[in-house]
Design a protein around this motif. Structure first.
Motif, PDB file in Angstrom:
ATOM      1  N   TRP A 127      55.003  -0.234  25.422  1.00 25.88           N
ATOM      2  CA  TRP A 127      54.614  -1.001  26.609  1.00 25.88           C
ATOM      3  C   TRP A 127      53.102  -1.168  26.670  1.00 25.88           C
ATOM      4  O   TRP A 127      52.601  -2.254  26.937  1.00 25.88           O
ATOM      5  CB  TRP A 127      55.149  -0.309  27.859  1.00 25.88           C
ATOM      6  N   MET A 128      52.376  -0.089  26.414  1.00 27.60           N
ATOM      7  CA  MET A 128      50.912  -0.143  26.495  1.00 27.60           C
ATOM      8  C   MET A 128      50.329  -1.120  25.479  1.00 27.60           C
ATOM      9  O   MET A 128      49.340  -1.785  25.758  1.00 27.60           O
ATOM     10  CB  MET A 128      50.303   1.247  26.306  1.00 27.60           C
ATOM     11  N   PRO A 132      47.551  -6.535  28.527  1.00 28.30           N
ATOM     12  CA  PRO A 132      46.255  -7.157  28.270  1.00 28.30           C
ATOM     13  C   PRO A 132      45.189  -6.055  28.128  1.00 28.30           C
ATOM     14  O   PRO A 132      45.289  -5.002  28.764  1.00 28.30           O
ATOM     15  CB  PRO A 132      46.009  -8.002  29.529  1.00 28.30           C
ATOM     16  N   ARG A 133      44.193  -6.302  27.313  1.00 25.56           N
ATOM     17  CA  ARG A 133      43.186  -5.295  26.966  1.00 25.56           C
ATOM     18  C   ARG A 133      42.561  -4.647  28.199  1.00 25.56           C
ATOM     19  O   ARG A 133      42.467  -3.433  28.301  1.00 25.56           O
ATOM     20  CB  ARG A 133      42.097  -5.920  26.085  1.00 25.56           C
ATOM     21  N   LYS A 134      42.125  -5.429  29.160  1.00 26.28           N
ATOM     22  CA  LYS A 134      41.438  -4.885  30.336  1.00 26.28           C
ATOM     23  C   LYS A 134      42.382  -4.045  31.191  1.00 26.28           C
ATOM     24  O   LYS A 134      42.010  -2.982  31.674  1.00 26.28           O
ATOM     25  CB  LYS A 134      40.847  -6.032  31.171  1.00 26.28           C
ATOM     26  N   ARG A 135      43.615  -4.495  31.367  1.00 24.95           N
ATOM     27  CA  ARG A 135      44.586  -3.733  32.159  1.00 24.95           C
ATOM     28  C   ARG A 135      44.901  -2.403  31.477  1.00 24.95           C
ATOM     29  O   ARG A 135      45.006  -1.366  32.122  1.00 24.95           O
ATOM     30  CB  ARG A 135      45.863  -4.541  32.354  1.00 24.95           C
ATOM     31  N   PHE A 139      44.290   1.285  33.027  1.00 22.30           N
ATOM     32  CA  PHE A 139      45.411   2.221  33.070  1.00 22.30           C
ATOM     33  C   PHE A 139      45.046   3.540  32.390  1.00 22.30           C
ATOM     34  O   PHE A 139      45.295   4.624  32.929  1.00 22.30           O
ATOM     35  CB  PHE A 139      46.636   1.584  32.386  1.00 22.30           C
ATOM     36  N   LEU A 140      44.448   3.465  31.207  1.00 16.88           N
ATOM     37  CA  LEU A 140      44.076   4.678  30.473  1.00 16.88           C
ATOM     38  C   LEU A 140      42.967   5.451  31.184  1.00 16.88           C
ATOM     39  O   LEU A 140      42.998   6.691  31.214  1.00 16.88           O
ATOM     40  CB  LEU A 140      43.653   4.325  29.043  1.00 16.88           C
ATOM     41  N   LEU A 141      42.003   4.754  31.734  1.00 16.33           N
ATOM     42  CA  LEU A 141      40.943   5.444  32.473  1.00 16.33           C
ATOM     43  C   LEU A 141      41.525   6.195  33.672  1.00 16.33           C
ATOM     44  O   LEU A 141      41.128   7.319  33.971  1.00 16.33           O
ATOM     45  CB  LEU A 141      39.873   4.451  32.951  1.00 16.33           C
ATOM     46  N   TYR A 142      42.476   5.571  34.333  1.00 16.65           N
ATOM     47  CA  TYR A 142      43.056   6.177  35.525  1.00 16.65           C
ATOM     48  C   TYR A 142      43.971   7.358  35.187  1.00 16.65           C
ATOM     49  O   TYR A 142      43.862   8.427  35.771  1.00 16.65           O
ATOM     50  CB  TYR A 142      43.825   5.121  36.311  1.00 16.65           C
ATOM     51  N   GLN A 166      45.121  -4.266  39.385  1.00 16.47           N
ATOM     52  CA  GLN A 166      45.517  -4.123  37.981  1.00 16.47           C
ATOM     53  C   GLN A 166      46.425  -2.902  37.788  1.00 16.47           C
ATOM     54  O   GLN A 166      47.393  -2.965  37.025  1.00 16.47           O
ATOM     55  CB  GLN A 166      44.289  -4.018  37.078  1.00 16.47           C
ATOM     56  N   LEU A 167      46.109  -1.815  38.479  1.00 14.98           N
ATOM     57  CA  LEU A 167      46.969  -0.624  38.398  1.00 14.98           C
ATOM     58  C   LEU A 167      48.339  -0.910  38.999  1.00 14.98           C
ATOM     59  O   LEU A 167      49.358  -0.504  38.444  1.00 14.98           O
ATOM     60  CB  LEU A 167      46.318   0.564  39.111  1.00 14.98           C
ATOM     61  N   GLY A 168      48.361  -1.599  40.129  1.00 15.99           N
ATOM     62  CA  GLY A 168      49.629  -1.954  40.753  1.00 15.99           C
ATOM     63  C   GLY A 168      50.482  -2.824  39.845  1.00 15.99           C
ATOM     64  O   GLY A 168      51.682  -2.580  39.681  1.00 15.99           O
ATOM     65  N   THR A 169      49.858  -3.806  39.226  1.00 14.89           N
ATOM     66  CA  THR A 169      50.566  -4.685  38.299  1.00 14.89           C
ATOM     67  C   THR A 169      51.072  -3.899  37.091  1.00 14.89           C
ATOM     68  O   THR A 169      52.213  -4.073  36.655  1.00 14.89           O
ATOM     69  CB  THR A 169      49.639  -5.831  37.835  1.00 14.89           C
TER      70      THR A 169
END
Length: 190
Positions: A127-128, A132-135, A139-142, A166-169
């Motif tokens: 899935w990861m 998209p790269r920015k999302r 996600f990884l930073l969070y 972006q996290l919600g999406t």
């Protein structure tokens, strides 16, 4: 790690599975502080953090005979993150995008077995790769680096609202992705 032991982690886990409370105490001493710190980065509430860590260790003791764990540190830190998510959902309306995801994921993770753990890891990794790269970066930073949305916004020079969106999406997408795979697994009896 707070305690030193003449046993390695796998020996301690083996001893734990045989009801050795000393092995449990050693593991508790080794991991308690780092698990508390993981919880505190998100909750910043001493009692809730202690509760989350205690719940993880209580579950470890309760399920000691049935668990097959390759990497105890990763397992415990993941379990604390799930406890934190449960607490956040219970005490906040701001993080509602975690609720359905948490329910699906926790019910799946409560089912034992290395096969399910590896399958879930494979599903999330696939899935990861599709994000998209920015999302994916947000996600990884969070989740991996445990940054707050405010810290991520500052680091990436975007608004905090954009990070939250972006996290919600991402969470909705991951929930749907996992749900489809879990339905397949459940219906095929794996």
């Amino acid at each position: 790690m707070a305690a030193t032991s003449t046993y390695n982690e796998q020996e301690l886990l083996q001893m734990l599975s045989q009801n050795d409370s000393t092995a449990f105490e050693i593991l508790y001493d080794i991991y308690w502080e780092s698990l508390y710190n993981t919880a505190y980065k998100r909750l910043q509430h001493e009692e809730h953090c202690k509760d989350a860590v205690q719940d993880v260790f209580a579950d470890l003791w309760t399920r000691r005979k049935e668990l097959e764990i390759d990497n105890l540190g990763a397992y415990l830190h993941t379990a604390v993150r799930f406890q934190v998510l449960k607490l956040v959902n219970r005490h906040s309306t701001r993080n509602t995008y975690f609720d359905p995801f948490e329910t699906v994921l926790i019910s799946y993770m409560n089912a034992d077995g290395k096969v399910r753990e590896k399958e879930l890891s494979r599903i999330i990794t696939a899935w990861m790769e599709e994000l998209p790269r920015k999302r994916r970066e947000i996600f990884l930073l969070y989740f991996e680096q445990e940054r707050t949305t405010k810290e991520i916004a500052a680091q990436l020079n975007i608004s905090q609202k954009t990070v939250q969106n972006q996290l919600g999406t991402a969470m909705q997408s991951l929930q749907a992705h996992i749900a489809v795979h879990l339905l397949f697994i459940v219906s095929s009896g794996i």
